[in-house]
Design a protein around this motif. Structure first.
Motif, short mmCIF file in Angstrom:
data_model
loop_
_atom_site.label_atom_id
_atom_site.label_comp_id
_atom_site.label_asym_id
_atom_site.label_seq_id
_atom_site.Cartn_x
_atom_site.Cartn_y
_atom_site.Cartn_z
N ALA A 1 21.95 42.93 36.37
CA ALA A 1 22.80 44.01 36.23
C ALA A 1 22.87 44.66 34.87
CB ALA A 1 24.34 43.75 36.62
N SER B 1 24.97 46.74 32.15
CA SER B 1 26.34 46.98 32.15
C SER B 1 26.71 47.33 30.62
CB SER B 1 27.25 46.01 32.59
OG SER B 1 26.84 45.54 33.99
N MET C 1 29.26 49.21 35.07
CA MET C 1 27.89 48.84 35.80
C MET C 1 27.00 50.23 35.78
SD MET C 1 29.16 46.46 38.92
CE MET C 1 27.40 45.58 39.13
N TYR D 1 23.57 50.03 36.21
CA TYR D 1 22.48 50.01 37.15
C TYR D 1 22.40 48.39 37.45
CZ TYR D 1 18.33 51.01 40.26
OH TYR D 1 17.49 51.14 41.14
N SER D 2 22.20 48.19 39.01
CA SER D 2 21.93 46.81 39.35
C SER D 2 20.75 46.69 40.41
CB SER D 2 23.16 46.01 39.76
OG SER D 2 23.72 46.87 40.98
N TYR D 3 20.01 45.69 40.69
CA TYR D 3 19.09 45.53 41.60
C TYR D 3 18.89 44.29 41.86
CZ TYR D 3 16.22 44.77 37.49
OH TYR D 3 15.85 44.01 36.41
N TYR D 4 18.49 43.81 43.03
CA TYR D 4 18.34 42.31 43.41
C TYR D 4 17.09 42.13 44.29
CZ TYR D 4 20.71 44.66 47.07
OH TYR D 4 21.27 45.72 48.02
N GLY E 1 24.50 42.28 45.98
CA GLY E 1 24.96 43.68 45.34
C GLY E 1 26.68 43.41 45.29
N MET F 1 27.47 40.90 42.41
CA MET F 1 27.48 41.28 41.03
C MET F 1 28.90 42.04 40.72
SD MET F 1 23.55 42.36 40.42
CE MET F 1 22.97 43.07 41.63
N ILE F 2 29.24 42.76 41.71
CA ILE F 2 30.75 43.38 41.77
C ILE F 2 31.50 42.46 41.48
CG2 ILE F 2 32.26 44.92 42.60
CD1 ILE F 2 30.13 46.49 43.91
N HIS G 1 31.42 40.89 37.95
CA HIS G 1 31.72 41.74 37.00
C HIS G 1 33.37 41.89 36.74
CE1 HIS G 1 27.65 43.02 36.32
NE2 HIS G 1 28.04 43.68 35.36
#
Length: 255
Positions: free
Chosen positions: A170, A172, A181, A183-186, A196, A199-200, A203
């Motif tokens: 992520a 942030s 946030m 951008y995030s990816y996994y 996803g 990660m939220i 955070h």
């Protein structure tokens, strides 16, 4: 290009383009540059007005016939995870998230490419090179951090945790009133982990630990299935013409 003082930024309008979220819609954005030693202050003000950051650009939708994009922020102090969210946390107890400087790596890019190829192969980021990725991560005039989520290494113990495989990342921003946030990816091959959502949730706890009241999630687009996950994290506020207002979800809120 001339750098303008952040108290009097210049705003520009993009040309019309096909909307990536709603079929048949055309999008436009208004944007300005984040430059100078007061870029962070400017971003704080603009975020309150529904802007998002991408590198050294702050932007927000300015579509002529559509107002579906709505800025969303979670009320950190009031948030309590649902039953399914607690299950996500239990499932991922073997992961460790570490926050550090926003520095790109080839390992991150490899995961980023796997994510794009699986989830957004036709999107606007599909052709990003390693250099493009490094610019996305590192080209920031504000306080930006990267959080890397890894499996615990095989030689981890009660007192030490070694690094295992990278499974999620992520990017942030740390702002005056919250985390944003960017951008995030996994790893797309691990759907059972709901990375996803993890990660939220992570955070939210990081914002709470920092004493920050909000977690900014970007835009929720009503009518776009890919954005529906954002309104599961309650309570939250949406930016309306009259200002930020508490969102009251109807129907089942236990997802």
């Amino acid at each position: 290009m001339t750098a303008h003082h952040p108290q009097t930024p210049q705003f520009f309008l993009t040309a019309p383009a096909v909307c990536p979220y709603l079929n048949g819609q055309i999008e436009r954005k208004v944007f300005t540059h984040l430059v100078g030693n007061r870029a962070a202050e400017l971003l704080d003000v603009l975020t309150q007005g529904g802007f998002r950051r991408s590198q050294n650009i702050a932007y927000r939708p300015a579509c002529e016939r559509c107002r579906a994009c709505v800025s969303v922020r979670i009320l950190v102090d009031e948030f309590q995870p649902s039953h399914s969210m607690r299950r996500v946390l239990r499932t991922n107890r073997d992961l460790v998230g570490r926050m550090g400087p926003a520095v790109a790596s080839s390992e991150q890019y490899s995961l980023f490419r796997s994510y794009l190829d699986s989830r957004h192969a036709d999107g606007g980021m599909a052709e990003m090179s390693m250099l493009d990725y490094a610019m996305m991560v590192e080209d920031s005039q504000v306080e930006t951090r990267i959080i890397q989520y890894r499996q615990r290494g095989p030689d981890s113990s009660f007192t030490t945790v070694s690094d295992g495989d990278l499974v999620a990342v992520a990017l942030s921003d740390v702002m005056a009133d919250g985390l944003s946030m960017v951008y995030s990816y996994y790893n797309p091959s691990m759907p059972h982990r709901s990375l996803g959502s993890l990660m939220i949730l992570d955070h939210i706890e990081r914002a709470r630990a920092l004493g920050l009241p909000y977690l900014y999630l970007g835009y929720w687009v009503e009518g776009s299935a890919k954005m529906d996950y954002k309104i599961r994290f309650l309570p939250q506020e949406h930016l309306r013409p009259s200002g930020w207002a508490r969102y009251e979800k109807t129907g089942d809120q236990t997802a």
